[in-house]
Write a protein that holds these residues in place. Sequence first.
Motif, PDB file in Angstrom:
ATOM      1  N   ARG A   1      35.874 -43.334 -58.901  1.00 17.03           N
ATOM      2  CA  ARG A   1      35.048 -42.213 -59.357  1.00 17.03           C
ATOM      3  C   ARG A   1      34.665 -41.144 -58.353  1.00 17.03           C
TER       4      ARG A   1
ATOM      5  N   ALA B   1      37.694 -38.993 -58.215  1.00 11.28           N
ATOM      6  CA  ALA B   1      37.837 -38.020 -59.425  1.00 11.28           C
ATOM      7  C   ALA B   1      36.727 -37.008 -59.599  1.00 11.28           C
TER       8      ALA B   1
ATOM      9  N   ASP C   1      42.900 -36.525 -65.610  1.00 13.27           N
ATOM     10  CA  ASP C   1      42.578 -37.161 -67.162  1.00 13.27           C
ATOM     11  C   ASP C   1      43.177 -38.492 -66.999  1.00 13.27           C
TER      12      ASP C   1
ATOM     13  N   LEU D   1      40.712 -40.662 -64.886  1.00 19.90           N
ATOM     14  CA  LEU D   1      39.315 -40.903 -65.716  1.00 19.90           C
ATOM     15  C   LEU D   1      39.575 -41.851 -66.842  1.00 19.90           C
TER      16      LEU D   1
END
Length: 61
Positions: A14, A17, A35, A38
Motif C-alpha cells: 500500500r 502503491a 492498477d 492495487l
Amino acid sequence: MDIDPLATALDHARAFAATLKPGDLIDEKTGFTADNLLALIAAAAPPTAEDAVIEQVGDLA
C-alpha cells in the motif's frame, strides 16, 4: 507477539502503491501496472466487518 507476514506485506505494498499514479508501469517486461498492484492488494486484504454483512444480507446500495 506474532507478526502477520501478509499484513506486513500488504502495508508495504500500500505504501508503495501510494507513490504511483493509476496506470503507472511498474515492470516493462511483464506489463505489470499500478492498477495490477492495487487489484492484488484488494484481493489479498482480509474481509472487513462490512464485507461480512454484505455477504449475509446482500449489497443494499
